[in-house]
Design a protein around this motif. Structure first.
Motif, mmCIF file in Angstrom:
data_model
loop_
_atom_site.group_PDB
_atom_site.id
_atom_site.type_symbol
_atom_site.label_atom_id
_atom_site.label_comp_id
_atom_site.label_asym_id
_atom_site.label_seq_id
_atom_site.Cartn_x
_atom_site.Cartn_y
_atom_site.Cartn_z
ATOM 1 N N LYS A 148 0.693 -1.429 0.111
ATOM 2 C CA LYS A 148 -0.029 0.097 -0.173
ATOM 3 C C LYS A 148 0.981 1.162 0.206
ATOM 4 N N LEU A 199 1.957 1.781 -5.127
ATOM 5 C CA LEU A 199 0.553 2.306 -5.640
ATOM 6 C C LEU A 199 0.703 3.277 -7.075
ATOM 7 N N ASN A 225 0.449 0.042 -9.208
ATOM 8 C CA ASN A 225 -0.659 -0.512 -9.229
ATOM 9 C C ASN A 225 -1.611 0.157 -8.144
ATOM 10 N N PRO A 226 -2.339 1.304 -8.794
ATOM 11 C CA PRO A 226 -3.102 2.047 -7.713
ATOM 12 C C PRO A 226 -4.176 1.216 -6.730
ATOM 13 N N GLN A 227 -4.516 -0.257 -7.323
ATOM 14 C CA GLN A 227 -5.377 -0.799 -6.510
ATOM 15 C C GLN A 227 -4.581 -1.508 -5.046
ATOM 16 N N GLN A 255 -2.648 -4.061 -5.189
ATOM 17 C CA GLN A 255 -2.630 -5.415 -5.115
ATOM 18 C C GLN A 255 -1.590 -5.994 -6.063
ATOM 19 N N THR A 297 -2.338 -5.599 -14.890
ATOM 20 C CA THR A 297 -2.683 -6.291 -13.674
ATOM 21 C C THR A 297 -3.864 -7.348 -14.150
ATOM 22 N N GLU A 298 -4.371 -8.069 -12.908
ATOM 23 C CA GLU A 298 -5.391 -9.299 -13.025
ATOM 24 C C GLU A 298 -4.571 -10.457 -13.500
#
Length: 213
Positions: free
Chosen positions: A40, A45, A48-50, A52, A64-65
């Motif tokens: 975090k 971030l 990846n702003p999420q 994760q 991502t994903e």
């Protein structure tokens, strides 16, 4: 080929991407990211702003994903034949099962946490209907098959077999009977050398990471 950098934790879905990179024979760098404050942090971030993992940096782009990443990688290494050819019915079936498997993971999560989704209204509206029907659909599909699409190993077999392993050993929401259709199917693909290499990487990387902050 663009420079490839994977940001992940060894016990996250990023292990699917590591396995895929090994299947592709890709050259890549892994940046371990610890759960908690590091994931975090402002530095991560910005990637990846999420907040994760996994996140794959491919040249200047960030993906991502996990299912999207392994599908993209399959397309980037066409000589490995890890995805059906574009424009074929088999490619459409690949996308179909990619979506179904993501729904099945949600179904397993809901079952694990006893979330109140097993009502007639939920079954009508939720993507997977109900847990038993969803997983029996996959079992029926794989009853007489070694591959989820076509007649050779693809990125979707990687995802499906890794997911079955996770849901039987970690979440324990699927039967662990070795004679089960899903167990037979997964065992074939988990015997691949790239999976053994990924497991060794997971254990070695986890041992080297500092405690969660």
């Amino acid at each position: 080929m663009q420079n490839i950098t994977l940001y992940t934790h060894p016990f996250s879905r990023g292990r699917y991407v590591v396995w895929m990179l090994k299947e592709c024979g890709a050259e890549y760098t892994v940046v371990p990211v610890q759960f908690g404050t590091q994931m975090k942090s402002a530095e991560y971030l910005a990637i990846n702003p999420q907040g994760q993992v996994p996140a794959l940096k491919f040249g200047d782009a960030v993906l991502t994903e996990s299912t999207a990443i392994i599908t993209f990688l399959a397309e980037q290494f066409p000589d490995k034949h890890l995805i059906p050819a574009a424009g074929t019915v088999e490619r459409g079936e690949y996308y179909r099962w990619m979506c179904i498997l993501m729904h099945l993971e949600y179904a397993a999560f809901n079952k694990l946490h006893n979330l109140p989704v097993d009502t007639p209204e939920c079954r009508r509206q939720i993507g997977y209907g109900d847990f038993d029907t969803a997983w029996n659909t996959l079992r029926e599909h794989l009853k007489n098959r070694d591959y989820i699409v076509g007649n050779s190993f693809t990125a979707m077999d990687l995802y499906c077999s890794a997911l079955i392993l996770h849901l039987t050993q970690n979440w324990k929401v699927l039967p662990a009977d070795e004679t089960d259709v899903l167990q037979r199917y997964a065992a074939k693909h988990l015997a691949r050398p790239a999976f053994a290499e990924t497991t060794a990487w997971m254990l070695e990387t986890a041992a080297q990471m500092p405690p969660v902050a």
